[in-house]
Design an enzyme around this catalytic site. Structure first.
Site, PDB file in Angstrom:
ATOM      1  N   HIS A   1       0.853  -1.184   0.000  1.00 38.14           N
ATOM      2  CA  HIS A   1       0.000   0.000   0.000  1.00 38.14           C
ATOM      3  C   HIS A   1       0.892   1.238   0.000  1.00 38.14           C
ATOM      4  CE1 HIS A   1      -3.272   2.736   0.809  1.00 38.14           C
ATOM      5  NE2 HIS A   1      -2.647   3.172   1.890  1.00 38.14           N
TER       6      HIS A   1
ATOM      7  N   ASP B   1      -2.046   3.963  -4.474  1.00 40.09           N
ATOM      8  CA  ASP B   1      -2.808   3.112  -3.550  1.00 40.09           C
ATOM      9  C   ASP B   1      -2.215   1.719  -3.425  1.00 40.09           C
ATOM     10  OD1 ASP B   1      -5.008   2.796  -1.716  1.00 40.09           O
ATOM     11  OD2 ASP B   1      -5.873   1.448  -3.194  1.00 40.09           O
TER      12      ASP B   1
END
Length: 313
Positions: free
Chosen positions: A138, A177
């Site tokens: 992430h 992301d």
């Protein structure tokens, strides 16, 4: 996990299927390629049957010299139960014994127009890329002055907003992301976006934006080697942050240790400029210019000089 089948290789390199069609769904589990010269001579003790077998002019010309009984036996052993494929280079004629053995054991036999060396190199590169160890992290990956910078931090710390500002400055977004990372070789990590998130950036309050549509094709790139990690965290007044840069922190991803910097975030700090400078400073260090070490050397020289003056008194 990405899996490679014989069919994938056949389609990638436009190979001609000669026989053994029932086995084109076999999985290829290693990027190593075997040229079975010793096996043609009858030595199968350490036969790497799980590899793609590549036969060229040398192997086939020797095979033609063998007696008929040996030729059938060698090809039956070559077409092992776990052999993913046997590929003939230079579009050479495929021995009938190999065709019979491949049909019996369902091992695909393919042909390529390329020379043995050319095809071996291209197939190895393809398999190493596809079969490389992978993970997902992430974060946000940005290409800054040619340096692949992976931005990490807790959700809401401002990674995507910082990436947007860097794109406006002329840098290129790779992934937002979720960053898919694969280790293509020793100390080489390649980051790329998942297909679903390619070119997209999420900004809270606005939503999903398409970077390539807004800023053009030069604002994105499909993949980038990761060389620097920067973690963004909210400013902690009780924490002591590195002010000189002498200590180098490392972070391990898969089997590679990467340089990691921690940048505190608070109102008034231009994070995008700091990250730009961090990338440029990292490049300078790799070129042998280390401002922190130079400052430390000057300080040591000054202290030593003062000690000599005090000794004179």
């Amino acid at each position: 996990m990405i899996q490679v089948t014989t069919r994938d290789v056949m389609e990638k390199f436009d190979l001609e299927l000669v026989s053994g069609q029932e086995g084109i769904g076999r999985y290829i589990t290693t990027s190593d390629i075997s040229r079975p010269g010793l096996e043609m001579a009858g030595y199968f003790t350490h036969y790497p049957s799980n590899r793609v077998q590549l036969l060229g002019k040398t192997e086939l010309s020797f095979f033609e010299m063998l007696p008929a009984t040996d030729r059938r036996d060698r090809m039956m052993k070559l077409c092992a139960q776990n052999t993913p494929a046997i590929i003939i280079s230079r579009e050479l004629e495929v021995p009938q014994e190999l065709i019979n053995a491949s049909e019996e054991n369902h091992v695909p036999v393919l042909k390529t127009k390329l020379t043995t060396t050319q095809f071996s190199s291209r197939l190895t590169n393809f398999l190493e890329s596809k079969l490389a160890p992978t993970t997902a992290i992430h974060g946000v990956l940005v290409d800054i002055y040619g340096i692949g910078v992976l931005l990490l931090g807790k959700s809401g710390v401002g990674k995507s907003e910082t990436a947007l500002e860097l794109v406006k400055k002329g840098h290129r977004l790779v992934a937002d992301d979720c960053v898919e990372i694969r280790q293509e070789s020793e100390n080489m990590l390649i980051g790329s976006p998942p297909p679903l998130l390619e070119h997209l950036l999420e900004i809270r309050g606005i939503g999903i934006i398409d970077i390539m549509t807004l800023f053009g094709a030069s604002a994105v790139r499909p993949y980038k080697r990761i060389t620097l990690i920067i973690e963004l965290e909210n400013w902690d007044p009780d924490k002591t942050y590195d002010r000189l840069g002498l200590d180098e922190e490392k972070m391990r991803i898969i089997d590679t240790d990467l340089t990691k910097l921690t940048i505190p975030v608070q109102p008034g700090r231009n994070v995008s400029v700091i990250i730009e400078v961090a990338a440029m400073n990292y490049r300078l260090k790799k070129m042998g210019v280390n401002a922190a070490q130079e400052f430390s050397r000057r300080l040591d020289d000054m202290i030593a000089s003062n000690d000599e003056i005090m000794d004179d008194f």
